[in-house]
Design a protein around this motif. Sequence first.
Motif, PDB file in Angstrom:
ATOM      1  N   ILE A 218       0.837  -1.231  -0.058  1.00  0.00           N
ATOM      2  CA  ILE A 218      -0.143   0.022  -0.059  1.00  0.00           C
ATOM      3  C   ILE A 218       0.835   1.298   0.036  1.00  0.00           C
ATOM      4  O   ILE A 218       0.613   2.193  -0.855  1.00  0.00           O
ATOM      5  CB  ILE A 218      -0.843   0.119   1.265  1.00  0.00           C
ATOM      6  CG1 ILE A 218      -2.013  -1.214   1.140  1.00  0.00           C
ATOM      7  CG2 ILE A 218      -1.667   1.212   1.398  1.00  0.00           C
ATOM      8  CD1 ILE A 218      -3.010  -1.115   2.388  1.00  0.00           C
ATOM      9  N   ALA A 219       1.894   1.177   0.827  1.00  0.00           N
ATOM     10  CA  ALA A 219       3.206   2.373   0.809  1.00  0.00           C
ATOM     11  C   ALA A 219       3.425   2.772  -0.534  1.00  0.00           C
ATOM     12  O   ALA A 219       3.515   3.791  -0.777  1.00  0.00           O
ATOM     13  CB  ALA A 219       3.946   2.237   1.986  1.00  0.00           C
ATOM     14  N   TYR A 220       3.832   1.738  -1.338  1.00  0.00           N
ATOM     15  CA  TYR A 220       4.491   1.824  -2.728  1.00  0.00           C
ATOM     16  C   TYR A 220       3.268   2.627  -3.541  1.00  0.00           C
ATOM     17  O   TYR A 220       3.776   3.572  -4.110  1.00  0.00           O
ATOM     18  CB  TYR A 220       4.723   0.572  -3.229  1.00  0.00           C
ATOM     19  CG  TYR A 220       4.905   0.700  -4.731  1.00  0.00           C
ATOM     20  CD1 TYR A 220       6.209   1.184  -5.194  1.00  0.00           C
ATOM     21  CD2 TYR A 220       4.059   0.364  -5.727  1.00  0.00           C
ATOM     22  CE1 TYR A 220       6.664   1.379  -6.353  1.00  0.00           C
ATOM     23  CE2 TYR A 220       4.486   0.680  -7.056  1.00  0.00           C
ATOM     24  CZ  TYR A 220       5.562   0.988  -7.560  1.00  0.00           C
ATOM     25  OH  TYR A 220       6.109   1.088  -8.685  1.00  0.00           O
ATOM     26  N   PHE A 221       2.322   2.052  -3.368  1.00  0.00           N
ATOM     27  CA  PHE A 221       1.081   2.956  -4.414  1.00  0.00           C
ATOM     28  C   PHE A 221       0.764   4.215  -3.935  1.00  0.00           C
ATOM     29  O   PHE A 221       0.551   5.125  -4.757  1.00  0.00           O
ATOM     30  CB  PHE A 221      -0.041   1.952  -4.609  1.00  0.00           C
ATOM     31  CG  PHE A 221       0.115   0.790  -5.550  1.00  0.00           C
ATOM     32  CD1 PHE A 221       0.322   0.918  -6.913  1.00  0.00           C
ATOM     33  CD2 PHE A 221       0.361  -0.568  -4.905  1.00  0.00           C
ATOM     34  CE1 PHE A 221       0.413  -0.246  -7.837  1.00  0.00           C
ATOM     35  CE2 PHE A 221       0.689  -1.541  -5.623  1.00  0.00           C
ATOM     36  CZ  PHE A 221       0.534  -1.517  -6.907  1.00  0.00           C
ATOM     37  N   ILE A 222       0.786   4.498  -2.579  1.00  0.00           N
ATOM     38  CA  ILE A 222       0.584   5.896  -2.089  1.00  0.00           C
ATOM     39  C   ILE A 222       1.501   6.770  -2.674  1.00  0.00           C
ATOM     40  O   ILE A 222       1.413   8.133  -3.042  1.00  0.00           O
ATOM     41  CB  ILE A 222       0.357   5.639  -0.692  1.00  0.00           C
ATOM     42  CG1 ILE A 222      -0.867   5.288  -0.233  1.00  0.00           C
ATOM     43  CG2 ILE A 222       0.574   7.206   0.042  1.00  0.00           C
ATOM     44  CD1 ILE A 222      -1.093   4.848   1.298  1.00  0.00           C
ATOM     45  N   ASP A 223       2.778   6.255  -2.414  1.00  0.00           N
ATOM     46  CA  ASP A 223       4.017   7.267  -2.714  1.00  0.00           C
ATOM     47  C   ASP A 223       3.987   7.410  -4.469  1.00  0.00           C
ATOM     48  O   ASP A 223       4.370   8.540  -4.856  1.00  0.00           O
ATOM     49  CB  ASP A 223       5.353   6.334  -2.306  1.00  0.00           C
ATOM     50  CG  ASP A 223       6.723   7.129  -2.931  1.00  0.00           C
ATOM     51  OD1 ASP A 223       6.847   8.349  -2.417  1.00  0.00           O
ATOM     52  OD2 ASP A 223       7.285   6.795  -3.561  1.00  0.00           O
ATOM     53  N   LEU A 224       3.588   6.376  -5.211  1.00  0.00           N
ATOM     54  CA  LEU A 224       3.503   6.469  -6.476  1.00  0.00           C
ATOM     55  C   LEU A 224       2.481   7.665  -6.931  1.00  0.00           C
ATOM     56  O   LEU A 224       2.930   8.414  -7.843  1.00  0.00           O
ATOM     57  CB  LEU A 224       3.286   4.992  -6.960  1.00  0.00           C
ATOM     58  CG  LEU A 224       2.962   4.960  -8.893  1.00  0.00           C
ATOM     59  CD1 LEU A 224       4.314   5.212  -9.417  1.00  0.00           C
ATOM     60  CD2 LEU A 224       2.393   3.753  -9.252  1.00  0.00           C
TER      61      LEU A 224
END
Length: 220
Positions: A109-115
Amino acid sequence: MSGEMIYPRGSGAYFEQLRALLPRGAAWICEAGTTLGKLLSGLAVELARIDARGIDLIEEADPRTAYELLPDWERVAGLPDTCTGAPETARERQAALHQKLTSTGGQTIAYFIDLAAKAGFLIEIDEHRPAVVGMACDAELYGEAWAFAWTVRVLPFNGTQQGELPVAVAEAGDPVGIPLRGWGALDLECLIGRARPAHTTVLFAYEVEPEPALWFDFTR
């Protein structure tokens, strides 16, 4: 000063090296104005130019500093693409290229929020699961396919961001396939859709207006 030869930057050292390689004798005079001097001076200028271009190549080998080879770097990296568009300045193009080449991907989830944040959007992600015995009475009755679905909620811009999420409504005469309503997040949907795990389905939900800071109940 008469008799003093003026060299382009960097070529003087090459001229001296070439002259040192000549045989000794009166026939090998390399003073200014002589035929041999002009020949060696021209060779020295070209050698200095090639040397300088070799130094330039060091910068061009790094996508963060490439300029002349930037189009070639972008061709190899597949930029600009349909998700990110084409940046306007060379510095923006270098940054986009570096990000594309160094991106390792992710499934958290953190990766897509950062993306999404890098694309200028604030999002939250909801994961779903099928309904099972023992769940709360007010829980959603999802089927088994929902085990592989997740929802991206695109939040409205707040006071620290630039403006509000724009809303575009389809009009008569628009091409077939245009959404009836859009929120300016087509690039975001493309980015996340391309990066999502292949076995999953991603849904998008848009909150056009932010939640009020205070609620007042006038019914009492």
